[in-house]
Motif scaffolding. Structure first.
Motif, PDB file in Angstrom:
ATOM      1  N   ASN A 197       0.747  -0.920  -0.064  1.00 17.18           N
ATOM      2  CA  ASN A 197      -0.190  -0.051  -0.057  1.00 17.18           C
ATOM      3  C   ASN A 197       0.874   1.322   0.111  1.00 17.18           C
ATOM      4  OD1 ASN A 197      -2.414  -1.175  -0.247  1.00 17.18           O
ATOM      5  ND2 ASN A 197      -3.016  -0.936   2.104  1.00 17.18           N
ATOM      6  N   PRO A 198       0.372   2.410  -0.747  1.00 19.64           N
ATOM      7  CA  PRO A 198       1.222   3.724  -0.668  1.00 19.64           C
ATOM      8  C   PRO A 198       1.298   4.167   0.724  1.00 19.64           C
ATOM      9  CG  PRO A 198      -0.939   4.192  -1.647  1.00 19.64           C
ATOM     10  CD  PRO A 198      -0.849   2.506  -1.279  1.00 19.64           C
ATOM     11  N   VAL A 199       2.173   5.233   0.799  1.00 18.42           N
ATOM     12  CA  VAL A 199       2.164   6.190   1.731  1.00 18.42           C
ATOM     13  C   VAL A 199       1.465   7.707   1.424  1.00 18.42           C
ATOM     14  CG1 VAL A 199       3.646   7.503   3.596  1.00 18.42           C
ATOM     15  CG2 VAL A 199       4.238   5.016   2.906  1.00 18.42           C
ATOM     16  N   ILE A 200       0.526   8.127   1.978  1.00 17.77           N
ATOM     17  CA  ILE A 200      -0.056   9.364   1.684  1.00 17.77           C
ATOM     18  C   ILE A 200      -0.302   9.863   3.037  1.00 17.77           C
ATOM     19  CG2 ILE A 200      -1.870  10.739   0.384  1.00 17.77           C
ATOM     20  CD1 ILE A 200      -2.527   8.025  -1.145  1.00 17.77           C
ATOM     21  N   ASP A 201       0.654  10.770   3.353  1.00 10.54           N
ATOM     22  CA  ASP A 201       0.737  11.216   4.770  1.00 10.54           C
ATOM     23  C   ASP A 201       1.685  12.423   5.009  1.00 10.54           C
ATOM     24  OD1 ASP A 201       0.111  11.434   7.641  1.00 10.54           O
ATOM     25  OD2 ASP A 201       1.131   9.386   8.171  1.00 10.54           O
ATOM     26  N   ALA A 202       1.562  13.067   6.014  1.00 12.81           N
ATOM     27  CA  ALA A 202       2.625  14.273   6.368  1.00 12.81           C
ATOM     28  C   ALA A 202       3.833  13.305   6.883  1.00 12.81           C
ATOM     29  CB  ALA A 202       1.958  15.025   7.535  1.00 12.81           C
ATOM     30  N   VAL A 203       4.876  14.140   6.682  1.00  7.43           N
ATOM     31  CA  VAL A 203       6.250  13.207   7.075  1.00  7.43           C
ATOM     32  C   VAL A 203       6.502  13.850   8.247  1.00  7.43           C
ATOM     33  CG1 VAL A 203       8.653  13.116   6.465  1.00  7.43           C
ATOM     34  CG2 VAL A 203       7.074  13.456   4.549  1.00  7.43           C
ATOM     35  N   PRO A 204       6.626  12.805   9.204  1.00  9.62           N
ATOM     36  CA  PRO A 204       6.913  12.972  10.574  1.00  9.62           C
ATOM     37  C   PRO A 204       8.315  13.927  10.905  1.00  9.62           C
ATOM     38  CG  PRO A 204       6.675  10.837  10.296  1.00  9.62           C
ATOM     39  CD  PRO A 204       6.498  11.309   9.039  1.00  9.62           C
ATOM     40  N   GLY A 205       8.167  15.035  11.706  1.00  9.86           N
ATOM     41  CA  GLY A 205       9.185  15.878  11.905  1.00  9.86           C
ATOM     42  C   GLY A 205       9.617  16.961  10.916  1.00  9.86           C
ATOM     43  N   VAL A 206       8.827  17.029   9.854  1.00 11.75           N
ATOM     44  CA  VAL A 206       8.931  17.828   8.929  1.00 11.75           C
ATOM     45  C   VAL A 206       7.620  18.544   8.605  1.00 11.75           C
ATOM     46  CG1 VAL A 206      10.107  18.525   6.668  1.00 11.75           C
ATOM     47  CG2 VAL A 206      10.826  16.627   7.652  1.00 11.75           C
ATOM     48  N   PRO A 207       7.474  19.428   9.283  1.00 14.97           N
ATOM     49  CA  PRO A 207       6.123  20.322   8.993  1.00 14.97           C
ATOM     50  C   PRO A 207       6.216  20.879   7.782  1.00 14.97           C
ATOM     51  CG  PRO A 207       6.876  20.934  11.395  1.00 14.97           C
ATOM     52  CD  PRO A 207       7.913  20.223  10.661  1.00 14.97           C
ATOM     53  N   GLY A 208       4.876  20.912   6.914  1.00 16.28           N
ATOM     54  CA  GLY A 208       4.929  21.484   5.647  1.00 16.28           C
ATOM     55  C   GLY A 208       5.254  20.519   4.390  1.00 16.28           C
ATOM     56  N   LEU A 209       5.783  19.128   4.870  1.00 18.56           N
ATOM     57  CA  LEU A 209       6.115  18.408   3.833  1.00 18.56           C
ATOM     58  C   LEU A 209       5.189  16.856   3.958  1.00 18.56           C
ATOM     59  CD1 LEU A 209       8.103  17.198   1.645  1.00 18.56           C
ATOM     60  CD2 LEU A 209       9.439  16.146   3.460  1.00 18.56           C
ATOM     61  N   THR A 210       4.465  16.747   2.719  1.00 12.18           N
ATOM     62  CA  THR A 210       3.722  15.655   2.684  1.00 12.18           C
ATOM     63  C   THR A 210       4.162  14.700   1.673  1.00 12.18           C
ATOM     64  OG1 THR A 210       1.883  17.314   3.226  1.00 12.18           O
ATOM     65  CG2 THR A 210       1.106  14.977   2.288  1.00 12.18           C
ATOM     66  N   LEU A 211       3.599  13.448   1.687  1.00 13.57           N
ATOM     67  CA  LEU A 211       4.478  12.389   1.136  1.00 13.57           C
ATOM     68  C   LEU A 211       3.311  11.380   0.111  1.00 13.57           C
ATOM     69  CD1 LEU A 211       7.043  10.495   0.258  1.00 13.57           C
ATOM     70  CD2 LEU A 211       6.500   9.282   1.972  1.00 13.57           C
ATOM     71  N   ALA A 212       3.581  11.266  -1.206  1.00 11.53           N
ATOM     72  CA  ALA A 212       2.445  10.280  -1.715  1.00 11.53           C
ATOM     73  C   ALA A 212       3.297   9.542  -2.599  1.00 11.53           C
ATOM     74  CB  ALA A 212       1.497  11.124  -2.573  1.00 11.53           C
ATOM     75  N   THR A 213       3.794   8.334  -2.130  1.00 12.28           N
ATOM     76  CA  THR A 213       4.590   7.355  -2.924  1.00 12.28           C
ATOM     77  C   THR A 213       4.314   6.005  -2.558  1.00 12.28           C
ATOM     78  OG1 THR A 213       6.937   7.365  -3.777  1.00 12.28           O
ATOM     79  CG2 THR A 213       6.721   7.562  -1.267  1.00 12.28           C
ATOM     80  N   GLY A 214       5.121   5.030  -2.987  1.00 12.87           N
ATOM     81  CA  GLY A 214       5.187   3.740  -2.757  1.00 12.87           C
ATOM     82  C   GLY A 214       3.907   3.077  -3.152  1.00 12.87           C
ATOM     83  N   ARG A 266      -6.209   7.076   6.902  1.00 14.41           N
ATOM     84  CA  ARG A 266      -5.452   6.377   7.952  1.00 14.41           C
ATOM     85  C   ARG A 266      -4.658   5.117   7.517  1.00 14.41           C
ATOM     86  NH1 ARG A 266      -9.825   5.666  12.783  1.00 14.41           N
ATOM     87  NH2 ARG A 266     -11.220   5.593  10.884  1.00 14.41           N
ATOM     88  N   PRO A 267      -5.229   4.347   6.250  1.00 11.50           N
ATOM     89  CA  PRO A 267      -4.421   3.182   5.849  1.00 11.50           C
ATOM     90  C   PRO A 267      -3.162   3.576   5.235  1.00 11.50           C
ATOM     91  CG  PRO A 267      -6.705   2.946   5.275  1.00 11.50           C
ATOM     92  CD  PRO A 267      -6.558   4.262   5.793  1.00 11.50           C
ATOM     93  N   TYR A 268      -2.848   4.746   4.817  1.00  7.37           N
ATOM     94  CA  TYR A 268      -1.867   5.175   4.306  1.00  7.37           C
ATOM     95  C   TYR A 268      -0.765   5.865   5.042  1.00  7.37           C
ATOM     96  CZ  TYR A 268      -5.282   3.843   0.726  1.00  7.37           C
ATOM     97  OH  TYR A 268      -6.177   3.151   0.107  1.00  7.37           O
ATOM     98  N   ARG A 269      -1.054   5.859   6.386  1.00  6.19           N
ATOM     99  CA  ARG A 269      -0.343   6.576   7.366  1.00  6.19           C
ATOM    100  C   ARG A 269       1.465   6.150   7.208  1.00  6.19           C
ATOM    101  NH1 ARG A 269      -2.804   2.745   9.971  1.00  6.19           N
ATOM    102  NH2 ARG A 269      -1.497   1.734  11.589  1.00  6.19           N
ATOM    103  N   PHE A 270       2.263   7.319   7.278  1.00  7.88           N
ATOM    104  CA  PHE A 270       3.779   6.816   7.580  1.00  7.88           C
ATOM    105  C   PHE A 270       4.031   5.902   8.463  1.00  7.88           C
ATOM    106  CE2 PHE A 270       7.870   8.360   5.631  1.00  7.88           C
ATOM    107  CZ  PHE A 270       8.625   7.791   6.581  1.00  7.88           C
ATOM    108  N   GLY A 271       3.753   6.196   9.555  1.00  7.73           N
ATOM    109  CA  GLY A 271       4.106   5.554  10.808  1.00  7.73           C
ATOM    110  C   GLY A 271       3.623   4.086  10.853  1.00  7.73           C
ATOM    111  N   ARG A 272       2.911   3.553   9.925  1.00  5.15           N
ATOM    112  CA  ARG A 272       2.640   1.978   9.932  1.00  5.15           C
ATOM    113  C   ARG A 272       3.765   1.022   9.943  1.00  5.15           C
ATOM    114  NH1 ARG A 272       1.136   3.242   4.632  1.00  5.15           N
ATOM    115  NH2 ARG A 272       1.675   1.592   3.243  1.00  5.15           N
ATOM    116  N   PHE A 273       4.886   1.504   9.226  1.00  6.62           N
ATOM    117  CA  PHE A 273       6.181   0.705   9.213  1.00  6.62           C
ATOM    118  C   PHE A 273       7.035   0.917  10.474  1.00  6.62           C
ATOM    119  CE2 PHE A 273       5.328   2.274   4.598  1.00  6.62           C
ATOM    120  CZ  PHE A 273       4.678   1.365   4.292  1.00  6.62           C
TER     121      PHE A 273
END
Length: 431
Positions: free
Chosen positions: A377-394, A424-431
């Motif tokens: 599944n992809p990651v579609i979520d804010a990047v932890p520790g970097v406010p203003g950076l969002t990720l949509a990949t994988g 929620r299924p695409y949150r960064f922290g699930r890994f």
């Protein structure tokens, strides 16, 4: 060789500032850009090479719900709705046809897997159903395969990768988005702890938000920021036949082949039962996260240690604002070698199952590299520790089908808009 993409006239002007910068001109980034532009939000898309030059134009074009994880189906359902209006929305044909997708089973054990999936999504009210051998013959006549059964979803479909991204890009530009090709992003800048801009090979652009939709490059870009994104590469080889009379308009996935109708009258074919898995240093760094997937899918992988390993090893993993690895000639467009052996296998397997294909001619072949996550599944979520950076990949090789809703979801998260589906299924922290 790569498929020929419908051309787009992009910008040669370099803006000093905008509200949102999107890193990556694939279909996810472009759909996010279109969504933002339609909402009147200034957005700039920066692509290191050509728009949709990698997996966004090299995929099979399937738009499916079948066999997706239960938590991933809502994104696919939302994308079905968006695909159905995409031609009207963009003013261009994207090749979308809701002709159905079928997955074949040779054995009772294979069919049981499809039956278990169908049971797992009962609450989602899909139109998927199990077909008998007689029903398979009715849907796809002329076959000689001894099938145990199949799963079929009539509302699944297809679109044309060489048309769709270009149509979306043109529509985004028409709504005010700025899209720049051949402009790699080297780094982000921060002020007060949050994103304030990006540094590119052409200069800096100030912005409030950044969306990283860089496909295979996302892991390396985040690694330079000290953030580990667990993705690994796989390579699929594909060929397109010349125009021919085929058995069906339905897309069909067999255990060791797949085919679907192409807009030019031929078929897109691949060896569905095998993928190239070129080893990289990342296999040592994050490979342990893939052990569960390896146990169930190791029979699909053709593991190799070759040129890709050494090429990857020479690419920088850390840099400042100087030249990034994305600016090297070989990194502008990831263009893996075609595995002719796999294409030959697909040719033989398909011809044996449906003899009408025994006289097919091959018009073009290509390969595409896909970025796989541990759970596909992809990651579609804010990047932890970097406010203003969002990720949509994988997106793990099946992002094209869900790209309309995935890009919109990314845009929703970037601007704190009500999300199109539960993210929620695409949150960064699930890994």
């Amino acid at each position: 060789m790569a498929p020929t993409i419908a051309p787009v006239e992009t910008s040669t002007d370099f803006p000093a500032s905008t509200t949102v910068v999107i890193i990556g001109g694939g279909i996810i980034g472009l759909t996010a850009a279109l969504t933002l532009a339609e909402r009147g939000i200034p957005v700039v898309v920066l692509e290191k090479g050509r728009l949709a030059g990698e997996q966004s134009s090299r995929n099979l074009g399937w738009v499916r719900k079948t066999n997706r994880h239960h938590e991933d189906v809502p994104l696919a359902l939302a994308s079905d709705r968006l695909w159905s209006t995409m031609a009207e929305r963009t003013g261009h044909d994207v090749g979308y046809r809701q002709a159905g997708i079928m997955f074949l089973s040779r054995t009772a054990d294979q069919l049981a897997v499809h039956e278990a999936w169908l049971k797992s999504v009962t609450d989602l009210s899909l139109d998927s159903k199990i077909l008998s051998p007689r029903e398979i013959d009715a849907q796809v006549p002329g076959g000689r395969g001894d099938w145990a059964g199949a799963i079929f979803t009539p509302s699944d479909g297809r679109a044309e990768p060489t048309l769709a991204s270009s149509a979306i890009a043109r529509a985004a530009i028409a709504h005010g988005a700025v899209i720049i090709e051949h402009c790699a992003v080297r780094n982000i800048t921060r002020s007060g702890g949050r994103v304030s801009g990006v540094v590119t090979e052409q200069g800096e652009i100030r912005c409030d938000q950044v969306l990283l939709a860089g496909g295979m490059g996302s892991r390396r870009f985040l690694g330079n920021l000290g953030i580990s994104l667990p993705t690994l590469p796989l390579v699929v080889s594909v060929f397109r036949t010349g125009a021919m009379e085929g058995p069906t308009d339905v897309a069909v996935g067999g255990p060791d082949f797949s085919f679907r109708k192409h807009k030019d009258g031929g078929f897109i074919v691949t060896q569905r039962g095998a993928l190239d898995a070129p080893l990289t240093l990342d296999h040592l760094l994050v490979g342990s996260k893939y052990l569960n997937a390896l146990r169930t899918q190791r029979g699909l992988l053709r593991v190799s240690l070759g040129k890709h390993f050494w090429r990857d090893l020479t690419q920088k993993r850390r840099w400042q604002n100087g030249q990034s690895p994305f600016e090297r000639t070989c990194a502008r467009t990831t263009d893996p070698a075609i595995n002719q052996g796999l294409n030959d296998e697909a040719y033989r397997n398909l011809s044996a199952a449906w003899p009408v294909f025994s006289n097919m001619t091959v018009e073009e072949s290509w390969a595409g590299m896909i970025d796989i996550t541990p759970d596909s599944n992809p990651v579609i979520d804010a990047v932890p520790g970097v406010p203003g950076l969002t990720l949509a990949t994988g997106f793990s090789g099946h992002g094209f089908g869900t790209s309309p809703a995935a890009g919109q979801l990314a845009a929703d998260l970037v601007m704190d808009h009500e999300p199109i589906i539960d993210p929620r299924p695409y949150r960064f922290g699930r890994f």
